[in-house]
Design a protein around this motif. Structure first.
Motif, short mmCIF file in Angstrom:
data_model
loop_
_atom_site.label_atom_id
_atom_site.label_comp_id
_atom_site.label_asym_id
_atom_site.label_seq_id
_atom_site.Cartn_x
_atom_site.Cartn_y
_atom_site.Cartn_z
N LYS A 141 -1.79 -12.91 36.67
CA LYS A 141 -2.53 -13.26 35.53
C LYS A 141 -3.66 -12.28 34.94
CE LYS A 141 -1.74 -18.28 36.37
NZ LYS A 141 -2.33 -19.41 36.60
N GLU A 142 -4.04 -11.69 35.95
CA GLU A 142 -5.39 -10.59 35.56
C GLU A 142 -4.63 -9.60 34.43
OE1 GLU A 142 -7.15 -9.29 38.91
OE2 GLU A 142 -7.29 -11.41 39.70
N PHE B 203 -2.27 -9.97 26.88
CA PHE B 203 -2.83 -10.87 25.74
C PHE B 203 -4.35 -10.96 25.90
CE2 PHE B 203 1.47 -12.11 25.18
CZ PHE B 203 1.66 -11.81 23.98
N THR B 204 -4.64 -11.19 27.32
CA THR B 204 -6.07 -11.34 27.79
C THR B 204 -6.84 -9.92 27.58
OG1 THR B 204 -5.48 -12.97 29.53
CG2 THR B 204 -7.55 -11.78 29.73
N ASN B 205 -6.05 -8.91 27.86
CA ASN B 205 -6.69 -7.57 27.83
C ASN B 205 -6.81 -7.28 26.17
OD1 ASN B 205 -6.82 -6.94 30.31
ND2 ASN B 205 -4.89 -6.07 30.42
N TRP C 169 -10.17 -6.59 21.53
CA TRP C 169 -10.45 -6.89 20.11
C TRP C 169 -12.11 -7.46 19.99
CZ3 TRP C 169 -8.35 -6.19 15.51
CH2 TRP C 169 -8.67 -6.80 14.33
N SER C 170 -12.51 -8.07 21.13
CA SER C 170 -13.94 -8.69 20.85
C SER C 170 -14.79 -7.49 21.00
CB SER C 170 -14.25 -9.63 22.01
OG SER C 170 -14.16 -9.07 23.33
N ASN C 171 -14.57 -6.25 21.85
CA ASN C 171 -15.23 -5.26 21.83
C ASN C 171 -15.21 -4.32 20.54
OD1 ASN C 171 -16.03 -5.57 24.50
ND2 ASN C 171 -14.41 -4.23 25.31
#
Length: 118
Positions: free
Chosen positions: A101-102, A106-108, A113-115
């Motif tokens: 899961k890590e 999409f999590t990455n 994107w937030s950065n």
């Protein structure tokens, strides 16, 4: 007491593995036939070659199905491995799907994107 239980479990698993050495050898040769059939099926150019190597692979699959008791022997070998690790005081780590899961893309992506938007 713990060492005694580990020793007893190891002896029982070793006896089961030794009793099923014949089906384990049969499963090994069946896997060899399947691997050879797949390899040479992909490599062959002629229709006769493809049919022949498909038949060899199919014989290997049918032979592997007949060696189902070897799965018990494989489980006994796995138990011996776990008991060996526990005897030496090492942790036994079994890979699971949850560990992946890590690495979810999409999590990455959301992190990147937030950065970028900051």
């Amino acid at each position: 007491m713990r060492k005694f239980l580990l020793l007893t479990g190891g002896v029982i698993a070793a006896c089961v593995a030794l009793a099923l050495i014949g089906p384990l050898a049969g499963l090994l040769f069946s896997g060899l036939f399947v691997a050879l059939g797949m390899h040479f099926y992909i490599a062959s150019k002629s229709t006769f070659g493809k049919i022949f190597w498909f038949t060899v692979g199919l014989i290997g699959v049918l032979s592997a199905v007949s060696n189902i008791p070897a799965m018990i022997g494989l489980a006994a070998i796995a138990i011996i491995y776990v008991i060996y690790k526990k005897w030496n005081g090492e942790d036994v780590k079994i890979p699971t799907i949850e560990g992946k899961k890590e690495e979810d893309p999409f999590t990455n992506f959301e992190k990147e994107w937030s950065n970028l938007t900051k």
